[in-house]
Structure formats: C-alpha cells, structure tokens
Design a protein around this motif. Structure first.
Motif, PDB file in Angstrom:
ATOM      1  N   PRO A  21       5.312  -4.960  -5.999  1.00  0.00           N
ATOM      2  CA  PRO A  21       4.756  -3.854  -6.778  1.00  0.00           C
ATOM      3  C   PRO A  21       5.578  -2.582  -6.545  1.00  0.00           C
ATOM      4  O   PRO A  21       6.294  -2.460  -5.548  1.00  0.00           O
ATOM      5  CB  PRO A  21       3.343  -3.701  -6.217  1.00  0.00           C
ATOM      6  N   GLU A  22       5.465  -1.647  -7.472  1.00  0.00           N
ATOM      7  CA  GLU A  22       6.135  -0.359  -7.320  1.00  0.00           C
ATOM      8  C   GLU A  22       5.228   0.549  -6.502  1.00  0.00           C
ATOM      9  O   GLU A  22       4.362   1.224  -7.038  1.00  0.00           O
ATOM     10  CB  GLU A  22       6.421   0.257  -8.690  1.00  0.00           C
ATOM     11  N   ARG A  23       5.425   0.545  -5.198  1.00  0.00           N
ATOM     12  CA  ARG A  23       4.633   1.356  -4.277  1.00  0.00           C
ATOM     13  C   ARG A  23       5.555   1.942  -3.231  1.00  0.00           C
ATOM     14  O   ARG A  23       6.577   1.357  -2.879  1.00  0.00           O
ATOM     15  CB  ARG A  23       3.575   0.505  -3.574  1.00  0.00           C
ATOM     16  N   ASP A  24       5.169   3.077  -2.688  1.00  0.00           N
ATOM     17  CA  ASP A  24       5.966   3.715  -1.635  1.00  0.00           C
ATOM     18  C   ASP A  24       5.780   3.028  -0.287  1.00  0.00           C
ATOM     19  O   ASP A  24       6.699   2.960   0.515  1.00  0.00           O
ATOM     20  CB  ASP A  24       5.594   5.198  -1.507  1.00  0.00           C
ATOM     21  N   ILE A  26       5.423  -0.132   0.477  1.00  0.00           N
ATOM     22  CA  ILE A  26       5.640  -1.580   0.326  1.00  0.00           C
ATOM     23  C   ILE A  26       5.967  -2.265   1.657  1.00  0.00           C
ATOM     24  O   ILE A  26       5.614  -3.425   1.876  1.00  0.00           O
ATOM     25  CB  ILE A  26       6.727  -1.863  -0.731  1.00  0.00           C
ATOM     26  N   ASP A  27       6.625  -1.559   2.575  1.00  0.00           N
ATOM     27  CA  ASP A  27       7.023  -2.157   3.858  1.00  0.00           C
ATOM     28  C   ASP A  27       5.821  -2.429   4.754  1.00  0.00           C
ATOM     29  O   ASP A  27       5.894  -3.276   5.644  1.00  0.00           O
ATOM     30  CB  ASP A  27       8.016  -1.252   4.581  1.00  0.00           C
ATOM     31  N   ASN A  28       4.719  -1.718   4.546  1.00  0.00           N
ATOM     32  CA  ASN A  28       3.531  -1.887   5.380  1.00  0.00           C
ATOM     33  C   ASN A  28       2.596  -2.983   4.879  1.00  0.00           C
ATOM     34  O   ASN A  28       1.604  -3.283   5.518  1.00  0.00           O
ATOM     35  CB  ASN A  28       2.757  -0.566   5.463  1.00  0.00           C
ATOM     36  N   LEU A  29       2.901  -3.560   3.720  1.00  0.00           N
ATOM     37  CA  LEU A  29       2.022  -4.563   3.125  1.00  0.00           C
ATOM     38  C   LEU A  29       2.412  -5.975   3.535  1.00  0.00           C
ATOM     39  O   LEU A  29       3.596  -6.295   3.677  1.00  0.00           O
ATOM     40  CB  LEU A  29       2.071  -4.467   1.603  1.00  0.00           C
ATOM     41  N   ASP A  30       1.410  -6.824   3.713  1.00  0.00           N
ATOM     42  CA  ASP A  30       1.657  -8.241   3.971  1.00  0.00           C
ATOM     43  C   ASP A  30       1.911  -8.930   2.636  1.00  0.00           C
ATOM     44  O   ASP A  30       1.191  -8.706   1.666  1.00  0.00           O
ATOM     45  CB  ASP A  30       0.458  -8.897   4.645  1.00  0.00           C
ATOM     46  N   SER A  31       2.924  -9.773   2.593  1.00  0.00           N
ATOM     47  CA  SER A  31       3.187 -10.507   1.349  1.00  0.00           C
ATOM     48  C   SER A  31       2.260 -11.721   1.268  1.00  0.00           C
ATOM     49  O   SER A  31       1.854 -12.281   2.283  1.00  0.00           O
ATOM     50  CB  SER A  31       4.648 -10.936   1.265  1.00  0.00           C
ATOM     51  N   ILE A  32       1.935 -12.110   0.051  1.00  0.00           N
ATOM     52  CA  ILE A  32       1.101 -13.285  -0.194  1.00  0.00           C
ATOM     53  C   ILE A  32       2.033 -14.409  -0.613  1.00  0.00           C
ATOM     54  O   ILE A  32       2.844 -14.252  -1.528  1.00  0.00           O
ATOM     55  CB  ILE A  32       0.057 -12.984  -1.281  1.00  0.00           C
ATOM     56  N   ILE A  82      -4.660  -7.399  -7.571  1.00  0.00           N
ATOM     57  CA  ILE A  82      -5.726  -6.435  -7.276  1.00  0.00           C
ATOM     58  C   ILE A  82      -5.330  -5.506  -6.133  1.00  0.00           C
ATOM     59  O   ILE A  82      -5.517  -4.292  -6.204  1.00  0.00           O
ATOM     60  CB  ILE A  82      -7.049  -7.166  -6.924  1.00  0.00           C
ATOM     61  N   ASN A  83      -4.762  -6.065  -5.064  1.00  0.00           N
ATOM     62  CA  ASN A  83      -4.446  -5.277  -3.875  1.00  0.00           C
ATOM     63  C   ASN A  83      -3.021  -4.737  -3.863  1.00  0.00           C
ATOM     64  O   ASN A  83      -2.658  -3.997  -2.953  1.00  0.00           O
ATOM     65  CB  ASN A  83      -4.706  -6.101  -2.613  1.00  0.00           C
ATOM     66  N   GLY A  84      -2.196  -5.131  -4.833  1.00  0.00           N
ATOM     67  CA  GLY A  84      -0.826  -4.620  -4.913  1.00  0.00           C
ATOM     68  C   GLY A  84       0.096  -5.157  -3.839  1.00  0.00           C
ATOM     69  O   GLY A  84       1.034  -4.479  -3.419  1.00  0.00           O
ATOM     70  N   ASN A  85      -0.147  -6.377  -3.385  1.00  0.00           N
ATOM     71  CA  ASN A  85       0.712  -6.986  -2.364  1.00  0.00           C
ATOM     72  C   ASN A  85       1.892  -7.698  -3.004  1.00  0.00           C
ATOM     73  O   ASN A  85       1.786  -8.200  -4.123  1.00  0.00           O
ATOM     74  CB  ASN A  85      -0.086  -8.003  -1.541  1.00  0.00           C
TER      75      ASN A  85
END
Length: 192
Positions: A21-24, A26-32, A82-85
C-alpha cells in the motif's frame, strides 16, 4: 498422525509476488503471506470464473479442500485491503521441473520422479531445474507458464487420436492422454 499434504497443481506462476500500500509507515507493518496454492485458487475461481468443482479438478484437490484454500485466500486478501498491510505471494515445498524433449510439455512435482512424459508417454525427458529463493530461505512452489522459450516450446495446442486422426483443443493443465477419442476410445496424444 496427520495425513501428508497432497500436491496441488499450479498452472500459472504469479507475475508479481508483492503488493504494497502507499503508506509512510510501510516498514512497521507485518506483511500477509498468501501461499501459491491460495493464489491459484483465487486465479481460477475469481479471476477466470471457473466453477469450483472444475477448479478443484484442475488443481488436483477435492472440492472441500479447494473451498478451504479459497476461503483462506479471500480472508487474507480482505485483511490486507482493510488494514493496509503488504501482501506477499509465497510458495512452499521442493519442486523438480521436467521437460519432455518430444512434445515440449513441462511439469513439476515435489516428490515423484518421472521416467515418462505424462502427456505423450515418451521417455525422452530431462530434469530442468530446481527453483530456490534465497530471500525467503525456502523452495518456491512454482510452475512455468507455457511458451516463451523458442519455436516449438510449451505444450501442444491440439490433442489428436493416433488411430483415427480425431482432434480436440488441448486443455490447460490436463494431459492429452487423460482424454479418450469419442470415436474409437483411444487415449489422445499431443500434436501441433
């Protein structure tokens, strides 16, 4: 003791394996992670709109198993949206890739060793390669897409009866020898 997992046929390798996703943050998110068989179930049922029973036959699994694979994939995709992962398509298992030098048919299997081509029964087959991903430290469950390796590469486009000459179009992921001639009941062979 659990039953060993049955091999699931994968007809087409994903062209893109990661969606972010286009988010700032992104590095803190867990990938699915979506398994390659879940990707194949989505591709067959939702993208190509093939009925569930036929999709299960193409993948070589039972209809209830196909339904469980499909539901798992849909839940993971919904969670990512939904969660932008980030969504990553991964594979599991060790595959051996084979190629028939007579008919050009390519196939993979994680366990079985082949001496004859499942499409034309020729013994002129070679082991092509074993795919490995150093990023995920596991073997990827992949199947080559057809064509793209020169003249005559890939599977046949027509199945022909060796006795009477009857022809029918080749079905993707189904060997010609699995189809019998409606005129003389002889298994068909691949032919271009």
């Amino acid at each position: 003791m659990a039953r060993p997992r049955r091999f699931r046929r994968i007809s087409q390798e994903p062209q893109i394996r990661c969606f972010k996703p286009e988010r700032d943050d992104i590095d803190n998110l867990d990938s699915i992670e979506i398994l390659i068989d879940e990707f194949e179930a989505i591709r067959l049922r939702d993208y190509h709109d093939i009925q569930q029973k036929r999709s299960a036959e193409i993948m070589g699994v039972s209809q209830p198993t196909f339904h469980r694979i499909l539901n798992s994939a849909r839940k993971k995709i919904a969670d990512a949206l939904i969660n932008g992962n980030p969504l990553v398509i991964v594979g599991r298992g060790h595959l051996i890739t084979y190629e028939c030098k007579d008919c050009g048919f390519e196939w993979q299997h994680p366990h079985k060793e082949y001496e004859k081509c499942p499409d034309c029964a020729s013994s002129n087959i070679i082991q092509v390669e074993e795919e490995y991903s150093s990023e995920s430290e596991e073997f990827l469950l992949q199947r080559r897409s057809y064509g793209g390796r020169g003249v005559g590469a890939g599977p046949p486009t027509v199945c022909r009866c060796p006795n009477c000459g009857y022809e029918s179009p080749k079905e993707l992921a189904v060997p010609c020898s699995n189809t019998k001639c409606p005129k003389c009941e002889t298994p068909l062979c691949g032919d271009d």
